[in-house]
Scaffold this motif. Structure first.
Motif, PDB file in Angstrom:
ATOM      1  N   ALA A  42       0.830  -1.200   0.000  1.00 35.68           N
ATOM      2  CA  ALA A  42       0.000   0.000   0.000  1.00 35.68           C
ATOM      3  C   ALA A  42       0.873   1.262   0.000  1.00 35.68           C
ATOM      4  N   LEU A  43       1.924   1.259   0.805  1.00 29.98           N
ATOM      5  CA  LEU A  43       2.827   2.423   0.851  1.00 29.98           C
ATOM      6  C   LEU A  43       3.542   2.613  -0.491  1.00 29.98           C
ATOM      7  N   GLU A  44       3.952   1.544  -1.110  1.00 30.09           N
ATOM      8  CA  GLU A  44       4.612   1.637  -2.413  1.00 30.09           C
ATOM      9  C   GLU A  44       3.663   2.190  -3.465  1.00 30.09           C
ATOM     10  N   SER A  45       2.384   1.762  -3.443  1.00 32.49           N
ATOM     11  CA  SER A  45       1.397   2.267  -4.402  1.00 32.49           C
ATOM     12  C   SER A  45       1.140   3.756  -4.204  1.00 32.49           C
ATOM     13  N   ILE A  46       1.034   4.202  -2.957  1.00 31.92           N
ATOM     14  CA  ILE A  46       0.811   5.626  -2.678  1.00 31.92           C
ATOM     15  C   ILE A  46       2.008   6.441  -3.142  1.00 31.92           C
ATOM     16  N   TYR A  47       3.218   5.957  -2.880  1.00 30.56           N
ATOM     17  CA  TYR A  47       4.431   6.664  -3.295  1.00 30.56           C
ATOM     18  C   TYR A  47       4.509   6.751  -4.824  1.00 30.56           C
ATOM     19  N   SER A  48       4.163   5.673  -5.531  1.00 28.90           N
ATOM     20  CA  SER A  48       4.177   5.675  -7.002  1.00 28.90           C
ATOM     21  C   SER A  48       3.148   6.651  -7.548  1.00 28.90           C
ATOM     22  N   LEU A  49       1.982   6.711  -6.938  1.00 30.26           N
ATOM     23  CA  LEU A  49       0.941   7.644  -7.358  1.00 30.26           C
ATOM     24  C   LEU A  49       1.393   9.083  -7.179  1.00 30.26           C
ATOM     25  N   ALA A  50       2.046   9.356  -6.058  1.00 32.53           N
ATOM     26  CA  ALA A  50       2.538  10.723  -5.804  1.00 32.53           C
ATOM     27  C   ALA A  50       3.602  11.108  -6.828  1.00 32.53           C
ATOM     28  N   LEU A  51       4.511  10.208  -7.156  1.00 36.92           N
ATOM     29  CA  LEU A  51       5.544  10.505  -8.159  1.00 36.92           C
ATOM     30  C   LEU A  51       4.937  10.732  -9.533  1.00 36.92           C
TER      31      LEU A  51
END
Length: 174
Positions: free
Chosen positions: A152-161
């Motif tokens: 979940a944290l990786e998906s949120i970080y990818s979305l922000a980038l």
């Protein structure tokens, strides 16, 4: 007309029979005689016989009677014909093995009835108490929860980038 005569024409054996009849009448090749291995003396009538295997059509005739199944060309005097040798029918007879043979092979034919349950022993060196087993069984839940949080944290970080890169490209275009 009886039904047996009428059914012969409808039989699956009728067409091959008719074909062989026409071939013989037209002077075509004769079908090989079928015999069992070891039964060739009766087939040849005790005459001097020479054999040649179909796999070696250019080979020489030998007087040795074949011991393997196959199609052979047979020469008796001036006459030559084909013989198909097959495995004896007795080779396919299957008789059950006696019970003594099964017992010698270790097959339990007369199972002993279970009268009492024997408890399984714990592995050596491990204390198999209920709280320890329960704690070990719940560990997989924490590992699974940690992996889900990491994804979940990786998906949120990818979305922000991705949004930041999209925002920067829009500013550069204007």
């Amino acid at each position: 007309m009886s039904t047996a005569v009428g059914n012969w024409v409808l039989s699956t054996k009728f067409v091959p029979w008719l074909e062989s009849l026409v071939e013989r009448a037209a002077g075509g090749a004769q079908r090989p005689v079928i015999a069992e291995i070891g039964d060739t003396a009766r087939l040849m009538g005790g005459e001097q016989t020479q054999w040649r295997a179909l796999s070696a059509p250019e080979g020489a005739f030998t007087e040795t009677t074949p011991t393997l199944p196959g199609v052979y060309q047979v020469q008796q005097g001036d006459a030559t014909h084909w013989v198909a040798l097959q495995v004896p029918a007795a080779a396919s007879n299957i008789t059950p093995m006696p019970l003594e043979t099964w017992e010698k092979l270790g097959v339990p034919l007369h199972a002993q009835p279970v009268t009492t349950a024997t408890p399984m022993a714990a592995p050596i060196g491990e204390d198999q108490t209920a709280p320890k087993l329960e704690a070990r069984q719940k560990l997989w839940r924490w590992v699974l929860l940690g992996a889900a949080l990491l994804l979940a944290l990786e998906s949120i970080y990818s979305l922000a980038l991705a949004r930041r890169a999209e925002h920067n490209s829009n500013e550069a275009a204007t």
